[in-house]
Write a protein that holds these residues in place. Structure first.
Motif, PDB file in Angstrom:
ATOM      1  N   ALA A  29       0.834  -1.207   0.000  1.00  0.00           N
ATOM      2  CA  ALA A  29       0.000   0.000   0.000  1.00  0.00           C
ATOM      3  C   ALA A  29       0.872   1.262   0.000  1.00  0.00           C
ATOM      4  O   ALA A  29       0.544   2.255  -0.654  1.00  0.00           O
ATOM      5  N   THR A  30       1.989   1.229   0.714  1.00  0.00           N
ATOM      6  CA  THR A  30       2.870   2.398   0.747  1.00  0.00           C
ATOM      7  C   THR A  30       3.538   2.586  -0.614  1.00  0.00           C
ATOM      8  O   THR A  30       3.692   3.704  -1.101  1.00  0.00           O
ATOM      9  N   HIS A  31       3.904   1.487  -1.256  1.00  0.00           N
ATOM     10  CA  HIS A  31       4.420   1.585  -2.629  1.00  0.00           C
ATOM     11  C   HIS A  31       3.352   2.185  -3.560  1.00  0.00           C
ATOM     12  O   HIS A  31       3.652   3.044  -4.390  1.00  0.00           O
ATOM     13  N   GLN A  98       0.792   7.965   3.569  1.00  0.00           N
ATOM     14  CA  GLN A  98      -0.143   7.007   4.141  1.00  0.00           C
ATOM     15  C   GLN A  98      -0.068   5.718   3.315  1.00  0.00           C
ATOM     16  O   GLN A  98       0.227   5.797   2.139  1.00  0.00           O
ATOM     17  N   PRO A  99      -0.350   4.544   3.884  1.00  0.00           N
ATOM     18  CA  PRO A  99      -0.766   4.322   5.261  1.00  0.00           C
ATOM     19  C   PRO A  99       0.385   4.196   6.254  1.00  0.00           C
ATOM     20  O   PRO A  99       0.164   4.041   7.447  1.00  0.00           O
ATOM     21  N   LEU A 100       1.630   4.309   5.767  1.00  0.00           N
ATOM     22  CA  LEU A 100       2.786   4.126   6.652  1.00  0.00           C
ATOM     23  C   LEU A 100       2.761   5.101   7.823  1.00  0.00           C
ATOM     24  O   LEU A 100       3.016   4.730   8.971  1.00  0.00           O
ATOM     25  N   LEU A 101       2.427   6.371   7.521  1.00  0.00           N
ATOM     26  CA  LEU A 101       2.438   7.394   8.561  1.00  0.00           C
ATOM     27  C   LEU A 101       1.507   7.025   9.723  1.00  0.00           C
ATOM     28  O   LEU A 101       1.872   7.171  10.896  1.00  0.00           O
ATOM     29  N   LEU A 157      11.315  -0.913   0.631  1.00  0.00           N
ATOM     30  CA  LEU A 157      10.760   0.220  -0.109  1.00  0.00           C
ATOM     31  C   LEU A 157      11.552   1.469   0.275  1.00  0.00           C
ATOM     32  O   LEU A 157      11.613   1.844   1.446  1.00  0.00           O
ATOM     33  N   ILE A 158      12.143   2.115  -0.708  1.00  0.00           N
ATOM     34  CA  ILE A 158      12.967   3.299  -0.430  1.00  0.00           C
ATOM     35  C   ILE A 158      12.052   4.514  -0.253  1.00  0.00           C
ATOM     36  O   ILE A 158      11.181   4.779  -1.079  1.00  0.00           O
TER      37      ILE A 158
ATOM     38  N   MET B 106      -6.248   8.391  -0.883  1.00  0.00           N
ATOM     39  CA  MET B 106      -6.264   9.177  -2.120  1.00  0.00           C
ATOM     40  C   MET B 106      -6.189  10.690  -1.857  1.00  0.00           C
ATOM     41  O   MET B 106      -5.925  11.465  -2.761  1.00  0.00           O
ATOM     42  N   ASN B 107      -6.422  11.115  -0.614  1.00  0.00           N
ATOM     43  CA  ASN B 107      -6.345  12.548  -0.301  1.00  0.00           C
ATOM     44  C   ASN B 107      -5.004  12.947   0.307  1.00  0.00           C
ATOM     45  O   ASN B 107      -4.833  14.084   0.742  1.00  0.00           O
ATOM     46  N   ASP B 108      -4.090  12.008   0.362  1.00  0.00           N
ATOM     47  CA  ASP B 108      -2.806  12.267   1.000  1.00  0.00           C
ATOM     48  C   ASP B 108      -1.929  13.120   0.073  1.00  0.00           C
ATOM     49  O   ASP B 108      -1.601  12.698  -1.034  1.00  0.00           O
ATOM     50  N   PRO B 109      -1.533  14.316   0.514  1.00  0.00           N
ATOM     51  CA  PRO B 109      -0.690  15.162  -0.360  1.00  0.00           C
ATOM     52  C   PRO B 109       0.704  14.585  -0.585  1.00  0.00           C
ATOM     53  O   PRO B 109       1.391  14.997  -1.516  1.00  0.00           O
ATOM     54  N   SER B 110       1.108  13.616   0.251  1.00  0.00           N
ATOM     55  CA  SER B 110       2.418  12.989   0.035  1.00  0.00           C
ATOM     56  C   SER B 110       2.380  11.945  -1.072  1.00  0.00           C
ATOM     57  O   SER B 110       3.400  11.380  -1.448  1.00  0.00           O
ATOM     58  N   MET B 111       1.187  11.669  -1.574  1.00  0.00           N
ATOM     59  CA  MET B 111       1.037  10.650  -2.607  1.00  0.00           C
ATOM     60  C   MET B 111       1.549  11.175  -3.952  1.00  0.00           C
ATOM     61  O   MET B 111       1.375  12.341  -4.275  1.00  0.00           O
TER      62      MET B 111
END
Ligand SMILES: [Zn+2]
Lengths: 220, 190
Positions: A29-31, A98-101, A157-158, B106-111
């Motif tokens: 999911a983080t990837h 997200q979701p890592l955070l 995962l980097i 999907m709303n994560d700005p870090s995405m």
């Protein structure tokens, strides 16, 4: 920014079909948060699931199923507002998506790190599973990841910086899926510390003497 | 009317029903969704190894979710069956395994955003859904078998390799080939 190293389609299928465990799924999911290409693959796989659902031969429902259903939505309409969406936590550094955070509960700058020896640090991540371990690793610039072997699967995962081994160079978003046949000696890039999410299904065995001494204490 | 026309009009009808539930809390539309998807969801969950009673429980919980989340359904992003498939999958993991399923937000700005939103449009349009259906049925039998075991019988690709008594690498390459072929036929890969 281009992601060049992706999880296998087989692992993405396990993620989509729901057979992949929580801790591996955290890595996938983080990837996905960092990789539009794999998000598209997941869309295709989910559409395949939807297609199979549409075309399956229907089972017979018990006689009162529809009536029970309608009664359920009457009751739960009242109780619904308790399940509001949790407020989205933002990463100030924009390094941890997200979701890592959410799993870490705090941003990179606030994490507690444990020393692994040779300048490397780790921060363990809690999941509900006992037999798979997720951790953040921080490897100093230009230094090797403490040499280790692993049984079974390892996902790396980097998140920041980069690392290289015989299979190539890995940058932010790149995911390495390694089985026990890959005896690798990854090394962090020269310019910057490397922060990565590492997931393993067996205790990592670090080979350096310093790491061996601390290993029992850290429980890895 | 050919079977194909039938299928796509059902997909459209179901999408319209979900929108009616979202906009008007339309109970009749909801009952239609239940009539169509309830027996299919039950069948799906039973094939994954649940007894009929437990399968009906998963169906009920999935339908309650559909009732409440109908406002999030976006027919430009996923077909009704795909959207319902993902809700049922998550519900099953939640109910039967008591497990979290991490997902990107999907709303994560870090995405990392999609480079070209048009190129990454989801499999929603009837034409694409039809093509997908056809592509799946045209896959070689050994590739179809692997997909069936994965979706219907709740097996990881490791377990599929054991079940079929073939090396893990063979299962992985069958999955890779099946996906490549389907994506090529969807015009996704050139
Ligand atoms: Zn990817």
């Amino acid at each position: 920014m281009n992601v060049n190293h992706h999880p296998s389609e087989a692992l993405l299928l396990d993620y989509v079909s729901g057979t992949l465990g929580e801790t591996w799924s955290l890595g996938i999911a983080t990837h996905l948060a960092l990789c539009p290409t794999c998000r598209r693959t997941v869309d295709v796989l989910e559409a395949m699931g939807g297609d199979l659902l549409e075309n399956i031969s229907p089972a017979e429902m018990s006689g009162d199923a529809a009536a029970r259903m309608m009664a359920r939505i009457d009751v739960s309409d009242d109780a619904q507002n308790k399940t509001g969406l949790p407020t989205l936590q933002l990463s100030k550094s924009h390094i941890l998506p997200q979701p890592l955070l959410s799993y870490l509960g705090k941003d990179l700058a606030d994490l507690k790190w444990q020393r692994l020896g040779m300048g490397a640090f780790q921060s363990l991540i809690q999941t509900q599973e006992k037999d798979v371990t997720a951790r953040l690793l921080r490897i100093p610039a230009g230094k090797p990841v403490p040499e280790h072997t692993h049984r079974g699967l390892e996902l790396t995962l980097i998140l920041s910086g980069e690392f290289s081994d015989a299979t190539g160079t890995y940058k932010r978003g790149d995911l390495q899926e390694a089985d026990e046949t890959l005896g690798h000696h990854p090394c962090a890039g020269k310019d910057k510390d490397c922060v990565c999410l590492a997931i393993t299904d067996a205790p990592l065995r670090f080979r350096s003497l310093a790491a061996r001494i601390v290993q029992p204490m850290l429980g890895i | 009317m050919t079977e194909r026309d039938n299928q796509s009009s059902i997909a459209e009808q179901m999408a319209a029903h979900i929108r009616k539930v979202a906009d008007h809390r339309d109970r009749a539309a909801f009952a239609e969704i239940f009539d169509y998807f309830g027996p299919r969801l039950k069948s799906f969950v039973m094939r994954q190894g649940s007894d009929p009673q437990l399968a009906e429980e998963v169906v009920q919980e999935t339908m309650v979710k559909i009732w409440h989340k109908s406002g999030q359904f976006d027919s430009k992003k996923a077909s009704a069956s795909t959207w319902i498939y993902t809700i049922a999958r998550n519900m099953r993991i939640d109910l039967l395994r008591k497990m979290n399923r991490p997902e990107p937000d999907m709303n994560d700005p870090s995405m990392t955003p999609d480079p070209d939103p048009m190129a990454y449009d989801k499999i929603a349009f009837d034409q694409e859904a039809d093509q997908l259906k056809k592509s799946i049925t045209l896959l070689p039998e050994d590739q179809q078998r692997v997909l069936q075991l994965a979706y219907f019988e709740d097996k990881t690709h490791n377990e599929v390799a054991v079940e079929l008594n073939v090396p893990l690498g063979t299962v992985k390459s069958r999955i890779r080939l099946a996906l490549r072929r389907i994506r090529t036929e969807l015009g996704d890969l050139r």
